[in-house]
Design a protein around this motif. Structure first.
Motif, PDB file in Angstrom:
ATOM      1  N   GLY A  44       0.796  -1.218   0.000  1.00 49.96           N
ATOM      2  CA  GLY A  44       0.000   0.000   0.000  1.00 49.96           C
ATOM      3  C   GLY A  44       0.830   1.269   0.000  1.00 49.96           C
ATOM      4  O   GLY A  44       0.341   2.336  -0.410  1.00 49.96           O
ATOM      5  N   ALA A  45       2.083   1.176   0.446  1.00 49.10           N
ATOM      6  CA  ALA A  45       2.941   2.359   0.473  1.00 49.10           C
ATOM      7  C   ALA A  45       3.417   2.749  -0.920  1.00 49.10           C
ATOM      8  O   ALA A  45       3.800   3.899  -1.149  1.00 49.10           O
ATOM      9  N   LEU A  46       3.380   1.793  -1.859  1.00 44.64           N
ATOM     10  CA  LEU A  46       3.814   2.074  -3.220  1.00 44.64           C
ATOM     11  C   LEU A  46       2.800   2.985  -3.907  1.00 44.64           C
ATOM     12  O   LEU A  46       1.650   2.616  -4.108  1.00 44.64           O
ATOM     13  N   GLY A  47       3.199   4.182  -4.231  1.00 46.84           N
ATOM     14  CA  GLY A  47       2.295   5.121  -4.893  1.00 46.84           C
ATOM     15  C   GLY A  47       1.179   5.635  -3.998  1.00 46.84           C
ATOM     16  O   GLY A  47       0.147   6.088  -4.506  1.00 46.84           O
ATOM     17  N   PHE A  48       1.380   5.594  -2.682  1.00 44.75           N
ATOM     18  CA  PHE A  48       0.314   5.972  -1.756  1.00 44.75           C
ATOM     19  C   PHE A  48      -0.147   7.407  -1.989  1.00 44.75           C
ATOM     20  O   PHE A  48       0.632   8.360  -1.938  1.00 44.75           O
ATOM     21  N   ASP A  49      -1.425   7.552  -2.245  1.00 46.86           N
ATOM     22  CA  ASP A  49      -2.034   8.873  -2.436  1.00 46.86           C
ATOM     23  C   ASP A  49      -3.535   8.755  -2.157  1.00 46.86           C
ATOM     24  O   ASP A  49      -4.298   8.315  -3.023  1.00 46.86           O
ATOM     25  N   PRO A  50      -3.988   9.132  -0.971  1.00 46.56           N
ATOM     26  CA  PRO A  50      -5.410   9.000  -0.643  1.00 46.56           C
ATOM     27  C   PRO A  50      -6.296  10.055  -1.287  1.00 46.56           C
ATOM     28  O   PRO A  50      -7.526   9.935  -1.234  1.00 46.56           O
ATOM     29  N   PHE A  51      -5.712  11.058  -1.936  1.00 51.21           N
ATOM     30  CA  PHE A  51      -6.518  12.184  -2.382  1.00 51.21           C
ATOM     31  C   PHE A  51      -7.486  11.877  -3.523  1.00 51.21           C
ATOM     32  O   PHE A  51      -8.599  12.434  -3.540  1.00 51.21           O
ATOM     33  N   PRO A  52      -7.155  11.039  -4.499  1.00 50.90           N
ATOM     34  CA  PRO A  52      -8.178  10.735  -5.515  1.00 50.90           C
ATOM     35  C   PRO A  52      -9.468  10.191  -4.910  1.00 50.90           C
ATOM     36  O   PRO A  52     -10.568  10.592  -5.335  1.00 50.90           O
ATOM     37  N   LEU A  53      -9.361   9.310  -3.925  1.00 54.09           N
ATOM     38  CA  LEU A  53     -10.569   8.767  -3.307  1.00 54.09           C
ATOM     39  C   LEU A  53     -11.247   9.804  -2.422  1.00 54.09           C
ATOM     40  O   LEU A  53     -12.481   9.942  -2.445  1.00 54.09           O
ATOM     41  N   LEU A  54     -10.484  10.557  -1.658  1.00 54.87           N
ATOM     42  CA  LEU A  54     -11.078  11.590  -0.810  1.00 54.87           C
ATOM     43  C   LEU A  54     -11.798  12.640  -1.659  1.00 54.87           C
ATOM     44  O   LEU A  54     -12.867  13.134  -1.283  1.00 54.87           O
ATOM     45  N   GLU A  55     -11.232  12.976  -2.805  1.00 50.51           N
ATOM     46  CA  GLU A  55     -11.886  13.932  -3.702  1.00 50.51           C
ATOM     47  C   GLU A  55     -13.162  13.336  -4.295  1.00 50.51           C
ATOM     48  O   GLU A  55     -14.162  14.053  -4.482  1.00 50.51           O
ATOM     49  N   ALA A  56     -13.157  12.029  -4.569  1.00 53.35           N
ATOM     50  CA  ALA A  56     -14.369  11.372  -5.089  1.00 53.35           C
ATOM     51  C   ALA A  56     -15.479  11.399  -4.042  1.00 53.35           C
ATOM     52  O   ALA A  56     -16.657  11.610  -4.379  1.00 53.35           O
ATOM     53  N   PHE A  57     -15.117  11.191  -2.774  1.00 49.81           N
ATOM     54  CA  PHE A  57     -16.126  11.296  -1.710  1.00 49.81           C
ATOM     55  C   PHE A  57     -16.723  12.700  -1.685  1.00 49.81           C
ATOM     56  O   PHE A  57     -17.945  12.875  -1.578  1.00 49.81           O
ATOM     57  N   HIS A  58     -15.872  13.697  -1.787  1.00 48.65           N
ATOM     58  CA  HIS A  58     -16.344  15.078  -1.753  1.00 48.65           C
ATOM     59  C   HIS A  58     -17.282  15.366  -2.929  1.00 48.65           C
ATOM     60  O   HIS A  58     -18.361  15.962  -2.743  1.00 48.65           O
ATOM     61  N   ARG A  59     -16.895  14.942  -4.131  1.00 47.32           N
ATOM     62  CA  ARG A  59     -17.723  15.188  -5.323  1.00 47.32           C
ATOM     63  C   ARG A  59     -19.095  14.532  -5.210  1.00 47.32           C
ATOM     64  O   ARG A  59     -20.087  15.052  -5.705  1.00 47.32           O
ATOM     65  N   ASN A  60     -19.134  13.367  -4.561  1.00 49.91           N
ATOM     66  CA  ASN A  60     -20.380  12.609  -4.467  1.00 49.91           C
ATOM     67  C   ASN A  60     -21.153  12.887  -3.181  1.00 49.91           C
ATOM     68  O   ASN A  60     -22.173  12.229  -2.929  1.00 49.91           O
ATOM     69  N   GLY A  61     -20.700  13.831  -2.380  1.00 47.54           N
ATOM     70  CA  GLY A  61     -21.411  14.181  -1.161  1.00 47.54           C
ATOM     71  C   GLY A  61     -21.397  13.098  -0.102  1.00 47.54           C
ATOM     72  O   GLY A  61     -22.344  12.975   0.687  1.00 47.54           O
ATOM     73  N   VAL A  62     -20.314  12.328  -0.056  1.00 47.95           N
ATOM     74  CA  VAL A  62     -20.197  11.220   0.896  1.00 47.95           C
ATOM     75  C   VAL A  62     -19.565  11.720   2.194  1.00 47.95           C
ATOM     76  O   VAL A  62     -18.519  12.374   2.171  1.00 47.95           O
ATOM     77  N   ARG A  63     -20.182  11.372   3.319  1.00 51.18           N
ATOM     78  CA  ARG A  63     -19.579  11.701   4.614  1.00 51.18           C
ATOM     79  C   ARG A  63     -18.898  10.457   5.172  1.00 51.18           C
ATOM     80  O   ARG A  63     -19.411   9.775   6.062  1.00 51.18           O
ATOM     81  N   ALA A  64     -17.742  10.157   4.602  1.00 55.64           N
ATOM     82  CA  ALA A  64     -16.911   9.070   5.107  1.00 55.64           C
ATOM     83  C   ALA A  64     -15.837   9.697   5.994  1.00 55.64           C
ATOM     84  O   ALA A  64     -15.130  10.611   5.565  1.00 55.64           O
ATOM     85  N   VAL A  65     -15.739   9.218   7.219  1.00 58.71           N
ATOM     86  CA  VAL A  65     -14.816   9.805   8.196  1.00 58.71           C
ATOM     87  C   VAL A  65     -13.502   9.036   8.190  1.00 58.71           C
ATOM     88  O   VAL A  65     -13.488   7.800   8.319  1.00 58.71           O
ATOM     89  N   VAL A  66     -12.412   9.752   8.011  1.00 56.40           N
ATOM     90  CA  VAL A  66     -11.087   9.140   8.028  1.00 56.40           C
ATOM     91  C   VAL A  66     -10.719   8.768   9.456  1.00 56.40           C
ATOM     92  O   VAL A  66     -10.840   9.584  10.386  1.00 56.40           O
ATOM     93  N   ILE A  67     -10.284   7.517   9.643  1.00 54.51           N
ATOM     94  CA  ILE A  67      -9.801   7.055  10.944  1.00 54.51           C
ATOM     95  C   ILE A  67      -8.386   6.511  10.743  1.00 54.51           C
ATOM     96  O   ILE A  67      -7.776   6.723   9.698  1.00 54.51           O
TER      97      ILE A  67
END
Length: 206
Positions: A44-67
């Motif tokens: 998972g550390a290879l190419g790690f970048d959470p932002f594409p998924l976090l941006e997809a949540f934002h675009r779709n109005g998803v309230r997913a909480v990062v833990i």
């Protein structure tokens, strides 16, 4: 000094990618992480970048909480990670938007046996759904997962929101609750990270 939660995360993700740049995939997923080092030594550390998924949540109005440790980094933890763990309320009415967000980035979801499942709303109603998306893998959890004595729905209600200059909103568990989650899990990495969070100055992340 970096003191903005999303900028901390961007910097940490970049450092993780640099650290893993010369490594090759060896088939280790988040579930293979050891209890001391965590997922920094997994694929998972290879190419790690959470932002594409976090941006997809934002675009779709998803309230997913990062833990997990991504939330720890947003609160100022210096430890790097190679996975992204999420918590959402598990309400069927919210599942279509969550499924759409995962589907929009080409995420792969699996069931408890590791079998691939389509990113449909019903597939996300299980207590925990492992996922792999471009840039980030992890678990998408609901309050139905056995959490012991942790008041998980209250954790969702107390989550805070970071907003970057471009308007991206990312919800993440407050520091006090993250420390409680760490101590409840009790693994060496969790206790170490709880102590680190306890030692940090108070911020807007409570």
């Amino acid at each position: 000094m970096i003191d903005e939660p999303l900028e901390r995360l961007r910097t940490a993700a970049r450092r993780t990618r640099e650290l893993a740049r010369d490594r090759t995939a060896i088939g280790l997923g988040p579930e293979d992480a050891d209890d001391v080092l965590g997922t920094i030594n997994t694929d998972g550390a290879l190419g790690f970048d959470p932002f594409p998924l976090l941006e997809a949540f934002h675009r779709n109005g998803v309230r997913a909480v990062v833990i997990g440790q991504v939330a720890g980094i947003m609160h100022g933890s210096a430890e790097l990670t190679g996975d992204l763990d999420l918590l959402w309320d598990g309400a069927p009415a919210h599942a279509p938007a969550l499924a759409a967000a995962f589907d929009s980035v080409g995420a792969r979801l699996t069931d408890e046996s590791g079998t691939l499942v389509a990113p449909r709303p019903d597939a996300l109603l299980r207590p925990k759904v492992p996922f792999t998306s471009p840039g980030a893998s992890g678990d998408c959890c609901t309050p139905a997962l056995p959490w012991g004595t942790l008041p998980v729905r209250e954790l969702l209600d107390r989550a805070i929101t970071a907003v970057d200059p471009g308007g991206l909103e990312v919800h993440y568990v407050c520091r006090r609750d993250l420390i409680r989650m760490r101590r409840a899990l009790g693994r060496p990495k969790d206790l170490r990270r709880a102590d680190e969070l306890d030692s940090l100055p108070a911020t807007g992340g409570r």
